[in-house]
Design an enzyme around this catalytic site. Structure first.
Site, PDB file in Angstrom:
ATOM      1  N   HIS A 129       0.842  -1.198   0.000  1.00  0.00           N
ATOM      2  CA  HIS A 129       0.000   0.000   0.000  1.00  0.00           C
ATOM      3  C   HIS A 129       0.875   1.245   0.000  1.00  0.00           C
ATOM      4  O   HIS A 129       0.715   2.154   0.827  1.00  0.00           O
ATOM      5  CB  HIS A 129      -0.944  -0.001   1.209  1.00  0.00           C
ATOM      6  CG  HIS A 129      -2.197  -0.798   0.983  1.00  0.00           C
ATOM      7  ND1 HIS A 129      -2.221  -2.165   1.045  1.00  0.00           N
ATOM      8  CD2 HIS A 129      -3.463  -0.430   0.657  1.00  0.00           C
ATOM      9  CE1 HIS A 129      -3.441  -2.599   0.782  1.00  0.00           C
ATOM     10  NE2 HIS A 129      -4.220  -1.575   0.541  1.00  0.00           N
ATOM     11  N   HIS A 181     -10.630  -6.228   0.538  1.00  0.00           N
ATOM     12  CA  HIS A 181      -9.543  -6.305  -0.458  1.00  0.00           C
ATOM     13  C   HIS A 181     -10.148  -6.558  -1.845  1.00  0.00           C
ATOM     14  O   HIS A 181     -10.897  -7.507  -2.039  1.00  0.00           O
ATOM     15  CB  HIS A 181      -8.594  -7.438  -0.057  1.00  0.00           C
ATOM     16  CG  HIS A 181      -7.513  -7.750  -1.045  1.00  0.00           C
ATOM     17  ND1 HIS A 181      -6.608  -6.808  -1.482  1.00  0.00           N
ATOM     18  CD2 HIS A 181      -7.174  -8.912  -1.661  1.00  0.00           C
ATOM     19  CE1 HIS A 181      -5.766  -7.385  -2.336  1.00  0.00           C
ATOM     20  NE2 HIS A 181      -6.093  -8.647  -2.472  1.00  0.00           N
ATOM     21  N   HIS A 236      -5.943   3.362  -5.249  1.00  0.00           N
ATOM     22  CA  HIS A 236      -5.304   2.423  -4.313  1.00  0.00           C
ATOM     23  C   HIS A 236      -4.173   3.099  -3.552  1.00  0.00           C
ATOM     24  O   HIS A 236      -3.354   3.797  -4.143  1.00  0.00           O
ATOM     25  CB  HIS A 236      -4.763   1.212  -5.083  1.00  0.00           C
ATOM     26  CG  HIS A 236      -4.098   0.197  -4.213  1.00  0.00           C
ATOM     27  ND1 HIS A 236      -4.808  -0.698  -3.441  1.00  0.00           N
ATOM     28  CD2 HIS A 236      -2.797  -0.046  -3.959  1.00  0.00           C
ATOM     29  CE1 HIS A 236      -3.961  -1.457  -2.759  1.00  0.00           C
ATOM     30  NE2 HIS A 236      -2.737  -1.086  -3.059  1.00  0.00           N
TER      31      HIS A 236
HETATM   32 ZN   LIG Z   1      -6.253  -1.632   0.181  1.00  0.00          ZN
END
Ligand SMILES: [Zn+2]
Length: 271
Positions: free
Chosen positions: A42, A126, A182
């Site tokens: 991430h 997710h 994202h």
């Molecule tokens: Zn994520």
């Protein structure tokens, strides 16, 4: 871990209960929520467990409002895709093959059903888990099985829960869509709100894929992802955005679970 704020004498974490307490919870009709995340990159500023952290915190918030227990979080999820999550090239990520993921989720749900829970929520945060989660639940609880137990499946934490007015306020005309956002404004803001000590704010960056087509390719060309793993403008995140997004998420989840599994009675936590 931030301690769970108790609103009653009832504990929320299934794993902290004894079997006697679990039986009592089942007998009074308590639900159980299974948070599912991933171990996925991430960006340079958010932890690999971002998705697991978010669903776990969301589950805690719901458990303060409804009579649901929280099963241990499933912290692994399906393989990250370059376009939507950066892909498997980033160190530290561990993606499950769909058959492994589905077997795990199906097994957990079936065991909760066997224990006697009648109200089960599977909440995945997710992106790449979608559909595999539904299919695993379907296999665990076939429609023609006997009994009244039901399993609610929620496959996106932010997709339908954040109000359009909130997105408009935060993004204006600059909303790239959830698939592309994202490790960027939404997730960074949320973590700044729920677990600020885990955000490496000084490493936050803005980035974007050179190409974001509507199709996919295997193997993915390098321009389908970014070097940093951030897919949008993470530096624009603020704790205040996080607070607003989170309020929407918690309210939408609570309302949906209440309506679907507790007939809208807001089956308040048993006192
Ligand atoms: Zn994520």
């Amino acid at each position: 871990m931030k301690p769970v704020k108790e609103t009653s004498g009832t504990m929320h974490m299934l794993a902290d209960l004894t079997w006697v307490e679990a039986r009592e919870a089942i007998e009074r009709g308590a639900g159980v929520l299974v948070p599912i995340g991933a171990l996925e990159q991430h960006g340079p500023h958010l932890p690999l467990s971002m998705d697991a952290l978010a669903v776990t915190e969301a589950a805690k918030a719901v458990a303060q409002r409804l009579d649901v227990l929280i099963a241990p979080t499933i912290s692994y999820g399906c393989r990250s895709k370059p376009l939507s999550g950066g892909g498997p090239a980033f160190p530290g990520g561990v993606g499950l093959e769909p058959r492994t993921y589905m077997a795990l989720v199906e097994n957990v749900v079936r065991e909760l059903l066997r224990s006697g829970f009648e109200r089960i929520v599977v909440l995945s945060g997710h992106w790449e888990n979608r559909q595999f989660t539904y299919e695993a639940v379907y296999q665990a609880r076939q429609p023609d099985d006997e009994g009244t137990a039901r399993v609610m499946v929620i496959e996106s934490l932010y997709g339908d829960t954040v109000r359009k007015s909130t997105l408009d306020e935060i993004f204006g005309d600059d909303w790239p869509g959830l698939a592309r956002e994202h490790a960027a404004i939404v997730e960074t803001s949320v973590l700044q709100h729920v677990r600020p000590e885990l955000v490496r704010a000084d490493r936050s960056v803005d980035d974007a894929q050179e190409r974001f087509p509507w199709w996919d390719v295997v193997p993915a060309p390098p321009e389908f992802t970014t070097k940093t793993g951030v897919m949008w403008k993470a530096t624009r995140a603020t704790p205040e955005f996080g607070r607003k997004i989170w309020a929407d998420v918690v309210e939408a989840l609570t309302t949906a679970i209440d309506e679907e599994l507790f007939s809208g009675s807001r089956a308040h936590r048993a006192s």
